[in-house]
Design a protein around this motif. Structure first.
Motif, PDB file in Angstrom:
ATOM      1  N   VAL A   9      -6.078  20.437  24.236  1.00  0.00           N
ATOM      2  CA  VAL A   9      -4.965  20.973  24.500  1.00  0.00           C
ATOM      3  C   VAL A   9      -3.939  21.479  23.399  1.00  0.00           C
ATOM      4  N   LEU A  10      -4.393  20.727  22.085  1.00  0.00           N
ATOM      5  CA  LEU A  10      -3.578  21.042  21.044  1.00  0.00           C
ATOM      6  C   LEU A  10      -3.451  22.446  20.652  1.00  0.00           C
ATOM      7  N   PRO A  11      -4.232  23.242  20.305  1.00  0.00           N
ATOM      8  CA  PRO A  11      -4.329  24.735  19.941  1.00  0.00           C
ATOM      9  C   PRO A  11      -3.319  25.437  21.029  1.00  0.00           C
ATOM     10  N   VAL A  12      -3.185  24.996  22.405  1.00  0.00           N
ATOM     11  CA  VAL A  12      -2.218  25.821  23.284  1.00  0.00           C
ATOM     12  C   VAL A  12      -0.820  25.320  23.121  1.00  0.00           C
ATOM     13  N   LEU A  13      -0.735  24.020  22.371  1.00  0.00           N
ATOM     14  CA  LEU A  13       0.463  23.615  22.446  1.00  0.00           C
ATOM     15  C   LEU A  13       1.088  24.235  21.114  1.00  0.00           C
ATOM     16  N   LYS A  14       0.376  24.332  20.257  1.00  0.00           N
ATOM     17  CA  LYS A  14       0.659  24.935  18.937  1.00  0.00           C
ATOM     18  C   LYS A  14       1.233  26.474  19.160  1.00  0.00           C
ATOM     19  N   ARG A  15       0.473  27.204  20.172  1.00  0.00           N
ATOM     20  CA  ARG A  15       0.880  28.700  20.460  1.00  0.00           C
ATOM     21  C   ARG A  15       2.115  28.485  21.006  1.00  0.00           C
ATOM     22  N   LEU A  16       2.389  27.602  21.799  1.00  0.00           N
ATOM     23  CA  LEU A  16       3.739  27.314  22.568  1.00  0.00           C
ATOM     24  C   LEU A  16       4.874  27.243  21.603  1.00  0.00           C
ATOM     25  N   GLY A  17       4.538  26.810  20.438  1.00  0.00           N
ATOM     26  CA  GLY A  17       5.516  26.617  19.306  1.00  0.00           C
ATOM     27  C   GLY A  17       6.157  25.165  19.415  1.00  0.00           C
ATOM     28  N   VAL A  18       5.500  24.350  20.134  1.00  0.00           N
ATOM     29  CA  VAL A  18       5.751  22.805  20.601  1.00  0.00           C
ATOM     30  C   VAL A  18       5.870  22.154  19.042  1.00  0.00           C
ATOM     31  N   CYS A  19       6.837  21.139  18.902  1.00  0.00           N
ATOM     32  CA  CYS A  19       6.662  20.269  17.800  1.00  0.00           C
ATOM     33  C   CYS A  19       5.638  19.336  18.142  1.00  0.00           C
ATOM     34  N   ILE A  20       4.752  19.019  17.615  1.00  0.00           N
ATOM     35  CA  ILE A  20       3.631  17.946  17.858  1.00  0.00           C
ATOM     36  C   ILE A  20       3.562  16.866  16.805  1.00  0.00           C
ATOM     37  N   ILE A  21       3.998  15.556  17.285  1.00  0.00           N
ATOM     38  CA  ILE A  21       3.911  14.387  16.389  1.00  0.00           C
ATOM     39  C   ILE A  21       2.528  13.747  16.943  1.00  0.00           C
ATOM     40  N   ALA A  22       1.980  13.259  15.850  1.00  0.00           N
ATOM     41  CA  ALA A  22       0.772  12.627  16.123  1.00  0.00           C
ATOM     42  C   ALA A  22       0.908  11.388  15.791  1.00  0.00           C
ATOM     43  N   MET A  23       0.533  10.065  16.494  1.00  0.00           N
ATOM     44  CA  MET A  23       0.491   8.929  16.097  1.00  0.00           C
ATOM     45  C   MET A  23      -1.006   8.385  16.185  1.00  0.00           C
ATOM     46  N   THR A  24      -1.411   8.366  15.151  1.00  0.00           N
ATOM     47  CA  THR A  24      -2.972   8.243  14.853  1.00  0.00           C
ATOM     48  C   THR A  24      -3.206   7.098  13.787  1.00  0.00           C
ATOM     49  N   GLY A  25      -4.303   6.549  13.897  1.00  0.00           N
ATOM     50  CA  GLY A  25      -5.041   5.687  12.779  1.00  0.00           C
ATOM     51  C   GLY A  25      -5.785   6.326  11.727  1.00  0.00           C
ATOM     52  N   ARG A  26      -6.019   7.750  11.808  1.00  0.00           N
ATOM     53  CA  ARG A  26      -6.650   8.563  10.803  1.00  0.00           C
ATOM     54  C   ARG A  26      -5.979   9.752  10.442  1.00  0.00           C
ATOM     55  N   GLY A  56       1.315  23.178  32.194  1.00  0.00           N
ATOM     56  CA  GLY A  56       2.445  23.991  32.554  1.00  0.00           C
ATOM     57  C   GLY A  56       3.754  22.768  32.659  1.00  0.00           C
ATOM     58  N   MET A  57       3.707  21.796  32.844  1.00  0.00           N
ATOM     59  CA  MET A  57       4.860  20.955  32.579  1.00  0.00           C
ATOM     60  C   MET A  57       5.639  20.969  31.050  1.00  0.00           C
ATOM     61  N   VAL A  58       4.737  21.545  30.111  1.00  0.00           N
ATOM     62  CA  VAL A  58       5.504  21.366  28.734  1.00  0.00           C
ATOM     63  C   VAL A  58       5.912  22.763  28.490  1.00  0.00           C
ATOM     64  N   THR A  59       7.005  22.804  27.866  1.00  0.00           N
ATOM     65  CA  THR A  59       7.785  23.899  27.516  1.00  0.00           C
ATOM     66  C   THR A  59       8.018  24.064  25.837  1.00  0.00           C
ATOM     67  N   PRO A  60       8.297  25.003  25.553  1.00  0.00           N
ATOM     68  CA  PRO A  60       8.564  25.271  24.216  1.00  0.00           C
ATOM     69  C   PRO A  60       9.749  24.229  23.560  1.00  0.00           C
ATOM     70  N   GLN A  61      10.686  23.980  24.269  1.00  0.00           N
ATOM     71  CA  GLN A  61      11.972  23.041  24.059  1.00  0.00           C
ATOM     72  C   GLN A  61      11.236  21.647  23.872  1.00  0.00           C
ATOM     73  N   ASP A  62       9.998  21.201  24.163  1.00  0.00           N
ATOM     74  CA  ASP A  62       9.705  20.076  24.429  1.00  0.00           C
ATOM     75  C   ASP A  62       9.243  19.516  22.945  1.00  0.00           C
ATOM     76  N   VAL A  63       9.041  18.104  22.898  1.00  0.00           N
ATOM     77  CA  VAL A  63       8.383  17.679  21.688  1.00  0.00           C
ATOM     78  C   VAL A  63       7.300  16.837  22.255  1.00  0.00           C
ATOM     79  N   VAL A  64       6.080  17.068  21.610  1.00  0.00           N
ATOM     80  CA  VAL A  64       4.726  16.298  22.255  1.00  0.00           C
ATOM     81  C   VAL A  64       4.566  15.316  21.362  1.00  0.00           C
TER      82      VAL A  64
END
Length: 328
Positions: free
Chosen positions: A115-132, A92-100
């Protein structure tokens, strides 16, 4: 666990050197991989109307907390949200105006992926930092920052070492690029670090430290020498400030001036303040930074600087005042 072998200092140093070499190489290997995705990530964070919400589990979570703190202290509003807690209300701390900004070396953290599907439904921009790049996290993300490393510094290739170093450095790279794009200045940094040395230097003004009113050893030009010395002793600033009826500064008389008169054998009893004062004393304005007053004292080799407004005395700053405030 096997019984520990006898300690080999030379081997310990060699292992440390190998670890540093592996981690240094991991950072070097990331250089050619910085490109459009990194630039678009910076742009997304720059345009963010809310906060950059950093998430990560385990060691990636520890790194994420540091990245969030660095972003926040350099002009990008940011906070860390634990993925496990996010599934139990903290989302609930995350809003559509945020970037994750989501960190996971493997990209397969169960808590994060939940939690990624919920974040996508919120329309949040998700930036992944990953090795794969083919991981679940990468597939859900809008943008992917490649933090892949060839090998961990751990000799077992198990403990997150080079991979967390890569994440940390990539987070620093984001913060540096963002602060540059924002035109972030030392003064801005000081405002978010008011308790630090830089904050004290860039946020403390002369008016915050100056002595004024009855605390000033002020005398008039016709004040007898003995009365002037009494004022100097009472106020403990090592000088007397000579002003006229309108409080316009005429000069100062210091401990050093007194020593020089004594060395010359002058009859002090018959003198008045205006006859022995030094003209054109150093002064600053109340709105000047305290560190500028300190610089003036150092350059002029004095311990007190007057504070004036159109030549009218309004205060004075002693070097002890600067030291007490930890400006110097």
């Amino acid at each position: 666990m096997n019984a520990p072998q006898s300690y080999d200092a030379a081997r310990a140093i060699e292992m440390a050197r190998q670890a540093l070499q592996i981690e240094a190489q991991a950072l070097t290997d990331m250089l050619p991989r910085l490109g459009e995705s990194f630039a678009r990530s910076v742009q997304a964070m720059l345009a963010c109307k809310g906060r950059v919400v950093v998430m990560g589990m385990g060691k990636s979570g520890h790194v994420g907390r540091k990245i969030a703190a660095t972003l926040a202290s350099t002009g990008t509003p940011a906070m860390f949200v634990h993925p496990g807690e996010a599934s139990h209300g903290d989302l609930g701390m995350v809003t559509p105006q945020d970037v994750v900004l989501a960190l996971s070396n493997s990209g397969e953290s169960d808590e994060l992926n939940a939690v990624l599907p919920v974040l996508k439904r919120l329309g949040v921009c998700i930036i992944a930092m990953t090795g794969r790049a083919e991981s679940s996290l990468a597939r859900h993300a809008s943008l992917v920052l490649d933090s892949q490393v060839a090998v961990e510094a751990c000799p077992l290739n198990l403990a997150p070492t080079a991979s967390t170093t890569a994440q940390m450095a990539l987070g620093d790279a984001l913060a540096v690029a963002l602060l540059d794009a924002r035109g972030f200045r030392p003064e801005d940094f000081a405002r978010s670090h008011p308790g630090g040395a830089l904050g004290r230097k860039l946020l403390t003004h002369v008016r915050d430290l100056m002595r004024s009113g009855d605390a000033l050893p002020r005398v008039e030009p016709d004040t007898p020498f003995t009365d002037m010395m009494r004022a100097m002793s009472d106020k403990g600033m090592g000088l007397a400030i000579v002003v006229d009826e309108a409080e316009i500064v005429q000069g100062v008389f210091t401990d050093g001036d007194l020593r020089r008169l004594i060395e010359r054998g002058v009859d002090l009893r018959s003198l008045r303040a205006g006859e022995v004062m030094s003209l054109k004393p150093k002064s600053v304005r109340a709105d000047d930074l305290a560190v500028d007053a300190a610089d003036l004292m150092e350059a002029a080799r004095i311990t007190v600087v007057l504070v004036t407004e159109e030549e009218r005395l309004i205060g004075a700053v002693h070097i002890n005042d600067l030291m007490s405030a930890k400006v110097i």
